[in-house]
Design an enzyme around this catalytic site. Structure first.
Site, PDB file in Angstrom:
ATOM      1  N   LYS A  24      18.424   2.282 -19.798  1.00 26.22           N
ATOM      2  CA  LYS A  24      17.183   2.910 -20.283  1.00 26.22           C
ATOM      3  C   LYS A  24      17.522   3.718 -22.031  1.00 26.22           C
ATOM      4  CE  LYS A  24      13.822   2.924 -16.870  1.00 26.22           C
ATOM      5  NZ  LYS A  24      12.898   3.799 -16.027  1.00 26.22           N
ATOM      6  N   LYS A  78      15.749  -7.752 -13.083  1.00 25.69           N
ATOM      7  CA  LYS A  78      14.827  -7.091 -12.280  1.00 25.69           C
ATOM      8  C   LYS A  78      13.359  -7.188 -12.521  1.00 25.69           C
ATOM      9  CE  LYS A  78      13.991  -2.594 -11.858  1.00 25.69           C
ATOM     10  NZ  LYS A  78      13.463  -1.369 -10.998  1.00 25.69           N
ATOM     11  N   LYS A  84       7.727  -2.811 -13.813  1.00 33.08           N
ATOM     12  CA  LYS A  84       6.315  -2.521 -14.413  1.00 33.08           C
ATOM     13  C   LYS A  84       6.356  -2.394 -15.839  1.00 33.08           C
ATOM     14  CE  LYS A  84       6.277   1.623 -11.810  1.00 33.08           C
ATOM     15  NZ  LYS A  84       7.293   2.172 -11.733  1.00 33.08           N
TER      16      LYS A  84
HETATM   17  N1  AQP Z   1      11.904  -5.593  -8.855  1.00 32.78           N
HETATM   18  C1  AQP Z   1      12.057  -4.669  -7.616  1.00 32.78           C
HETATM   19  N2  AQP Z   1      12.349  -5.098  -6.485  1.00 32.78           N
HETATM   20  C2  AQP Z   1      12.549  -4.314  -5.268  1.00 32.78           C
HETATM   21  N3  AQP Z   1      12.142  -2.947  -5.519  1.00 32.78           N
HETATM   22  C3  AQP Z   1      11.850  -2.455  -6.904  1.00 32.78           C
HETATM   23  N4  AQP Z   1      11.460  -0.983  -7.231  1.00 32.78           N
HETATM   24  C4  AQP Z   1      11.273  -1.453  -8.327  1.00 32.78           C
HETATM   25  N5  AQP Z   1      11.354  -2.374  -8.869  1.00 32.78           N
HETATM   26  C5  AQP Z   1      11.622  -3.353  -7.799  1.00 32.78           C
HETATM   27  C6  AQP Z   1      11.224   0.118  -6.427  1.00 32.78           C
HETATM   28  O1  AQP Z   1      10.139   0.588  -6.514  1.00 32.78           O
HETATM   29  C7  AQP Z   1      10.047   1.926  -6.088  1.00 32.78           C
HETATM   30  C8  AQP Z   1       9.338   2.501  -7.104  1.00 32.78           C
HETATM   31  O2  AQP Z   1      10.062   2.386  -8.537  1.00 32.78           O
HETATM   32  P1  AQP Z   1      10.043   3.447  -9.491  1.00 32.78           P
HETATM   33  O3  AQP Z   1       8.557   3.783  -9.850  1.00 32.78           O
HETATM   34  O4  AQP Z   1      10.686   4.724  -9.000  1.00 32.78           O
HETATM   35  O5  AQP Z   1      10.936   3.104 -10.842  1.00 32.78           O
HETATM   36  P2  AQP Z   1      11.704   1.774 -11.035  1.00 32.78           P
HETATM   37  O6  AQP Z   1      12.734   1.890  -9.854  1.00 32.78           O
HETATM   38  O7  AQP Z   1      12.256   2.213 -12.313  1.00 32.78           O
HETATM   39  O8  AQP Z   1      10.677   0.684 -11.076  1.00 32.78           O
HETATM   40  P3  AQP Z   1      10.187  -0.425 -12.285  1.00 32.78           P
HETATM   41  O9  AQP Z   1       9.202  -1.048 -11.675  1.00 32.78           O
HETATM   42  O10 AQP Z   1      11.116  -0.810 -12.829  1.00 32.78           O
HETATM   43  O11 AQP Z   1       9.794   0.717 -13.323  1.00 32.78           O
HETATM   44  P4  AQP Z   1      10.023   1.081 -14.862  1.00 32.78           P
HETATM   45  O12 AQP Z   1       9.777  -0.190 -15.398  1.00 32.78           O
HETATM   46  O13 AQP Z   1       8.962   1.930 -15.455  1.00 32.78           O
HETATM   47  O14 AQP Z   1      11.506   1.712 -14.710  1.00 32.78           O
HETATM   48  C9  AQP Z   1      11.596   2.308  -6.075  1.00 32.78           C
HETATM   49  O15 AQP Z   1      11.903   2.259  -4.721  1.00 32.78           O
HETATM   50  C10 AQP Z   1      12.403   1.204  -6.679  1.00 32.78           C
HETATM   51  O16 AQP Z   1      13.551   0.893  -6.256  1.00 32.78           O
END
Ligand code: AQP
Length: 332
Positions: A115, A197, A200
């Protein structure tokens, strides 16, 4: 006498619209385990400001995530659903844990490095100490288990280290938490780049399937997902794009791998993708109908969150008093 239930905690950031990665990797496990554990499921708004947010959208998305939780099957009568910033104990513990977090360990966190590299002008301190706040989220509840995707595993290790470090420095206080990770959905990959990955906040909106995407958009994204040119329907680490689509198929249907391989062996990817598009769209149609009903009842959602704030504070209060006493803060 009945055994006391163990505690489960997990939070999702309102940093964008939720994807099927968030659902299959984490939320599905909350729903499955809600009867077995004393569950605290939150919206991590404090975490989400580590990258720039539009205030009105953040507020809106926080409520939307609660509606998503309910529409996916979380029962607010069984589970405490709350907003992270509504329980100040997260931040109270965060500060204490910061004092035993090492800069070296934090600087090795891959999510921070990733990030930070994308955040030129937003290289802020909160991004660096994000994992310490995540540890505070978990330890404040003495959570036994935390369902997460594999991307959070390194942060989970830090939470465990901090629990052990605090316990050995001050005396037994925190439960050392375990992750719950679904093997086949631990990391759902981008539909455009299977090395990355599904996220969002991915700028390419075609890379992710959002839970609230219109159904025709979901179908289109799946049908145009990248695969490979081998034209061989198989599940292996050389065909990672196809493997990812098969993982999504398995998660949505509950079928086993051999069944699916037998069904599509010798057929083109197009047929498989068209079926997958229908399966995901039909499933999410059901969910979206429920969501639309739930999100329109703002009063009910806010009441759930008021109750949730109270219940979450009730859970963490005594532990926080204990921690503040142990580190030497004067209590009158
Ligand atoms: N692609 C994924 N596959 C499996 N698990 C996933 N998680 C996120 N993306 C995947 C799991 O979702 C939970 C919530 O995620 P978060 O909101 O804490 O943030 P993150 O892991 O950073 O998810 P994103 O979607 O990638 O958000 P951004 O883009 O904002 O950084 C967690 O348990 C995560 O492991």
């Amino acid at each position: 006498m009945t055994d006391k239930k163990k505690t489960l905690l997990s939070l999702v950031q309102p940093s964008g619209d939720l994807t099927i990665g968030n659902y299959l990797g984490a939320i599905k496990n909350f729903i499955k385990l809600q009867d077995e554990y004393d569950c605290y499921i939150g919206v991590a708004d404090l975490h989400s400001i580590t990258v720039p947010q539009v205030a009105a959208e953040l507020r809106k998305r926080s409520r939307e995530i609660v509606a998503i939780y309910l529409a996916l099957g979380l029962d607010p009568d069984k589970v405490t659903i709350f907003i992270q910033s509504h329980n100040p104990d997260h931040l109270k513990l965060y500060w204490v844990l910061n004092s035993i977090s090492y800069m070296g360990q934090l600087s090795r966190m891959t999510q921070f490095k990733d990030k930070q590299s994308r955040a030129d002008e937003n290289n802020n301190a909160a991004l660096f100490t994000y994992p310490t706040l995540m540890a505070a989220d978990i330890l404040a509840y003495n959570a036994d288990v935390v369902p997460v995707g594999i991307d959070q595993q390194q942060h989970m290790e830090l939470a465990r280290d901090l629990a052990i470090r605090f316990n050995s420095r001050y005396s037994e206080t925190f439960t050392v938490p375990e992750s719950i990770i679904n093997e086949s959905t631990r990391k759902i990959m981008s539909l455009r780049n299977p090395e990355k990955k599904m996220s969002k906040s991915d700028e390419d909106k075609n890379a992710s399937i959002f839970l609230l995407d219109p159904l025709n958009v979901i179908r289109k994204k799946i049908k145009s997902a990248v695969t490979d040119s081998l034209n061989n329907f198989d599940y292996n680490d050389e065909q990672i794009a196809l493997k990812n689509l098969i993982d999504i198929y398995l998660a949505f249907t509950g079928e086993d791998l051999d069944q699916v391989l037998a069904k599509y062996k010798g057929k083109g990817y197009g047929e498989f993708k068209a079926d997958l598009a229908d399966i995901v769209a039909n499933d999410l149609e059901n969910f979206q109908n429920k969501y639309n009903e739930i999100i329109s009842d703002k009063e009910r959602l806010d009441q759930i969150l008021k109750d949730g704030a109270e219940k979450s504070q009730r859970k963490t209060r005594n532990l926080l008093d204990k921690v503040y006493r142990k580190v030497g803060f004067l209590q009158l």
